[in-house]
Design an enzyme around this catalytic site. Sequence first.
Site, short mmCIF file in Angstrom:
data_model
loop_
_atom_site.label_atom_id
_atom_site.label_comp_id
_atom_site.label_asym_id
_atom_site.label_seq_id
_atom_site.Cartn_x
_atom_site.Cartn_y
_atom_site.Cartn_z
N PRO A 145 5.08 10.84 -1.95
CG PRO A 145 6.99 11.96 -1.53
CD PRO A 145 6.50 10.67 -2.01
CD GLU A 146 0.63 10.48 -6.50
OE1 GLU A 146 0.01 11.02 -7.43
OE2 GLU A 146 0.31 9.40 -6.03
#
Length: 269
Positions: free
Chosen positions: A2-3
Amino acid sequence: MPELPEVETTVKAINKFENNILERVVVHNKNLRWEVGEAVELDTKGKLVKKITRRAKYILIHLDKSYLMIHLGMSGKLRIQSTKNNYFKKHDHAEFIFKDEKIVFNDPRRFGSIHLTDDFNKHKLIENLGVEPLSKNLNKEYLFNLCKVSNLDIKKLIMDQKKIVGVGNIYASESLFLAGVKPNRSCKKISLDDCSKIVKAIKKVLRYAIKMGGTTLKDFYSADGSEGYFSLELKVYGRNNEICKHCDSEIKKIIIGQRATFYCEVCQS
DNA sequence: CTGAGATCCTGTCTGC
DNA sequence: TGCAGACAGGATCTCA
């Protein structure tokens, strides 16, 4: 996984729990990136969820006088499940239980974390973070001032969470491709004009990725189970030995700071 | 102070 | 098919 866009997508999926009562939190495994404190279970019972927001890659659940901070690490994800459904997955480490539904935290690699804090802005993991990339605080002057005094490659700099938050390994490669800047160029050789292009590219890539629901490579799903379609838009990430979509040369892969990095030698300089 | 490299952990893919 | 080794979307910590 997850960015910023994936975290933002997750927040949007769970913000329907705003104004609901968090009946309780159950922690099945406290051995995450940091040990989950007892307060996460003990001091959250029956609290009203006032708001759910994001700071950097942290999900913030605003309770009455405290905040639950959730970081998804590399492999973490949340999923919404009916409380009547007792279905349990391997690596389900915590559950945030509401009346009809619950939010389940699943994280195979356990690089994620869960904290309860009185003031997230003063939490040691948040207080020293850099600017939000989609805010006006990220602008060409800000980036140029950092570049002038840094000996890093530009890709390492834009991934440094103490300088700019939210940009991870995928979006760093993608943004630099869009900006036409080679990821291993030294910050000292980045001009104000380059900074302008890089800043615009970061904002554009992140905004578009949010619109597409993030990037699903293999195992990212939003909390409502939907996939992210930005994977279809990737120009360089994971495309080594494939043909550049803008010219006809081959996408190259190099390692910067132990992380895979992708770029086009013709489109980027 | 800066920057390079090791490190936490599990699952999946690649090549022999 | 089996198995060792590489690699994965993060970020802190240690050491020079």
